[in-house]
Design a protein around this motif. Structure first.
Motif, mmCIF file in Angstrom:
data_model
loop_
_atom_site.group_PDB
_atom_site.id
_atom_site.type_symbol
_atom_site.label_atom_id
_atom_site.label_comp_id
_atom_site.label_asym_id
_atom_site.label_seq_id
_atom_site.Cartn_x
_atom_site.Cartn_y
_atom_site.Cartn_z
ATOM 1 N N ARG A 172 7.783 12.755 9.317
ATOM 2 C CA ARG A 172 6.374 12.375 9.277
ATOM 3 C C ARG A 172 6.036 11.842 7.890
ATOM 4 O O ARG A 172 6.263 12.516 6.883
ATOM 5 C CB ARG A 172 5.472 13.567 9.601
ATOM 6 N N LEU A 173 5.517 10.633 7.847
ATOM 7 C CA LEU A 173 5.120 10.031 6.584
ATOM 8 C C LEU A 173 3.796 10.624 6.127
ATOM 9 O O LEU A 173 2.783 10.534 6.822
ATOM 10 C CB LEU A 173 4.994 8.516 6.736
ATOM 11 N N ASN A 174 3.793 11.249 4.961
ATOM 12 C CA ASN A 174 2.583 11.877 4.435
ATOM 13 C C ASN A 174 1.811 10.967 3.487
ATOM 14 O O ASN A 174 0.585 10.971 3.478
ATOM 15 C CB ASN A 174 2.946 13.177 3.707
ATOM 16 N N GLN A 175 2.512 10.215 2.679
ATOM 17 C CA GLN A 175 1.846 9.334 1.714
ATOM 18 C C GLN A 175 2.847 8.285 1.249
ATOM 19 O O GLN A 175 4.055 8.517 1.227
ATOM 20 C CB GLN A 175 1.327 10.117 0.509
ATOM 21 N N GLY A 176 2.343 7.135 0.874
ATOM 22 C CA GLY A 176 3.220 6.087 0.368
ATOM 23 C C GLY A 176 2.418 4.915 -0.154
ATOM 24 O O GLY A 176 1.244 4.750 0.187
ATOM 25 N N ASP A 177 3.032 4.103 -0.982
ATOM 26 C CA ASP A 177 2.391 2.893 -1.476
ATOM 27 C C ASP A 177 3.452 1.917 -1.966
ATOM 28 O O ASP A 177 4.605 2.282 -2.190
ATOM 29 C CB ASP A 177 1.353 3.179 -2.569
ATOM 30 N N LEU A 178 3.032 0.677 -2.107
ATOM 31 C CA LEU A 178 3.944 -0.389 -2.499
ATOM 32 C C LEU A 178 4.179 -0.352 -3.999
ATOM 33 O O LEU A 178 3.250 -0.271 -4.792
ATOM 34 C CB LEU A 178 3.352 -1.744 -2.096
ATOM 35 N N SER A 179 5.441 -0.404 -4.392
ATOM 36 C CA SER A 179 5.788 -0.461 -5.811
ATOM 37 C C SER A 179 5.826 -1.902 -6.300
ATOM 38 O O SER A 179 5.204 -2.242 -7.300
ATOM 39 C CB SER A 179 7.133 0.222 -6.053
ATOM 40 N N GLU A 180 6.554 -2.758 -5.592
ATOM 41 C CA GLU A 180 6.614 -4.169 -5.942
ATOM 42 C C GLU A 180 7.205 -4.950 -4.786
ATOM 43 O O GLU A 180 7.936 -4.404 -3.958
ATOM 44 C CB GLU A 180 7.442 -4.397 -7.215
ATOM 45 N N ALA A 181 6.863 -6.220 -4.721
ATOM 46 C CA ALA A 181 7.407 -7.127 -3.714
ATOM 47 C C ALA A 181 7.627 -8.475 -4.376
ATOM 48 O O ALA A 181 6.761 -8.955 -5.110
ATOM 49 C CB ALA A 181 6.463 -7.246 -2.517
ATOM 50 N N TRP A 182 8.775 -9.089 -4.112
ATOM 51 C CA TRP A 182 9.099 -10.347 -4.775
ATOM 52 C C TRP A 182 10.028 -11.166 -3.894
ATOM 53 O O TRP A 182 10.530 -10.701 -2.874
ATOM 54 C CB TRP A 182 9.728 -10.079 -6.138
ATOM 55 N N ARG A 183 10.252 -12.402 -4.295
ATOM 56 C CA ARG A 183 11.078 -13.331 -3.527
ATOM 57 C C ARG A 183 12.177 -13.900 -4.405
ATOM 58 O O ARG A 183 11.947 -14.249 -5.561
ATOM 59 C CB ARG A 183 10.218 -14.457 -2.964
ATOM 60 N N GLU A 184 13.380 -13.975 -3.853
ATOM 61 C CA GLU A 184 14.518 -14.601 -4.514
ATOM 62 C C GLU A 184 15.100 -15.641 -3.568
ATOM 63 O O GLU A 184 15.824 -15.297 -2.630
ATOM 64 C CB GLU A 184 15.575 -13.556 -4.892
ATOM 65 N N GLY A 185 14.765 -16.900 -3.792
ATOM 66 C CA GLY A 185 15.206 -17.953 -2.896
ATOM 67 C C GLY A 185 14.553 -17.799 -1.536
ATOM 68 O O GLY A 185 13.326 -17.781 -1.408
#
Length: 343
Positions: free
Chosen positions: A272-285
């Motif tokens: 069961r997912l209790n908590q979470g958030d995005l750390s980073e998102a990026w693109r390579e090619g």
């Protein structure tokens, strides 16, 4: 004497069994509680801290991307110091000119200061040069101020914590479980507490999101967490190869093979997912990456493969774990797990 030897043998057997169980416990759960996989060009760069994982993430221990150490060139890393040739600036040139003029004056019999018409001429020349320098400096500062861009206010910047980016106080991390986790906490309203879906997409302006992660992406991340644990528990190798990159699937299959060699099965349930958030998102090619911090509950036990008897863990206890999962998407395809790091 025989009794003593028999007692010592029993002790040795008990110690060996304890070591086997300890090894099983240390390697329980997907990934064996280690950090492995690849994050593209950022494999050995720590992901930014988040509210879910404010501490620094454990470095990658196993990866197909070679670690070239601190000398590897990374984005944002300053270039090493290189010895520069000695330069003679404005001050040294001026003094050399004055000294040369004084020597010429002495050679022609006019004294040291005769070459420039005396001491008054020197002070007059210095005064003129100083005025010119001040005017040029003032003009350069004025033009520089006009060319500087207007920066955003403090509410739109990053809140720094533990060497990473933490969203401003206005943003809330997701909470809840399978119905209100990553997909429900960041991609949609958290039970209506944060407003409508259109407003929720802008709840965390401080996240380093270079590709625009949406609700469907957060739902895929949460689904990947649950399905990976389920496939690992069922030892469904084919499903694992669908959910993870070939590198990650190979590592996880090695763990399953080790469990089979020891005669145990790692049973995972109540994810069961209790908590979470995005750390980073990026693109390579043509490849997208997204690292997500997730705190989840899980029941983690080790059972005997032959009898099903629990040999490690409590089947009635739900533990809590915090990990950073990196997902990879090639050419707009589905997200696959490419790395897991312990928080």
């Amino acid at each position: 004497m025989m009794k003593f030897a028999s007692r010592r043998s029993r002790v040795m057997v008990a110690l060996a069994a304890a070591l086997v169980l300890a090894g099983s416990a240390a390697e329980a759960r997907v990934g064996g509680r280690s950090s492995f996989g690849s994050r593209g060009a950022r494999t050995y760069t720590p992901p930014p801290a988040t509210r879910t994982a404010p501490e620094a993430a454990a470095p990658i221990q196993r990866s197909q991307i070679p670690n070239q150490g601190p000398n590897m060139t990374r984005p944002g890393t300053p270039a090493p110091n290189v010895a520069q040739p000695r330069r003679f600036g404005f001050g040294t040139g001026l003094m050399a000119g004055l000294f040369g003029a004084g020597l010429l004056g002495m050679l022609f019999g006019h004294g040291f200061f005769g070459g420039l018409g005396g001491l008054a001429s020197i002070f007059g020349l210095l005064l003129q040069i100083g005025l010119v320098v001040l005017l040029v400096s003032f003009a350069m500062k004025w033009f520089r101020r006009r060319q500087e861009p207007a920066y955003a206010g403090p509410d739109q910047g990053y809140a720094r914590s533990m060497g990473g980016s933490v969203p401003p106080t206005g943003g809330r991390p997701m909470s809840g479980g399978l119905g209100a986790g990553l997909g429900g906490g960041l991609g949609s309203a958290l039970g209506g507490a944060l407003g409508g879906r259109s407003q929720q997409a802008q709840a965390r302006p401080g996240v380093r999101d270079e590709i625009g992660i949406g609700e469907s992406d957060y739902a895929a991340f949460e689904r990947g967490l649950v399905e990976m644990q389920d496939a690992y528990s069922r030892e469904d190798v084919a499903k694992l190869w669908q959910l993870a990159t070939p590198e990650m699937a190979g590592y996880i299959q090695e763990e399953l093979n080790d469990n089979a060699a020891r005669g145990v099965v790692n049973k995972l349930s109540n994810v069961r997912l209790n908590q979470g958030d995005l750390s980073e998102a990026w693109r390579e090619g043509s490849t997208d990456y997204a690292t997500v911090a997730m705190r989840f509950g899980i029941t983690d036990v080790m059972t005997d493969r032959a009898t099903g008897r629990v040999v490690e863990g409590d089947p009635n206890k739900v533990e809590e774990a915090t990990e950073l999962w990196t997902f990879r998407r090639d050419q707009g395809g589905s997200w696959k797990v490419s790395a897991i790091q312990q928080a």
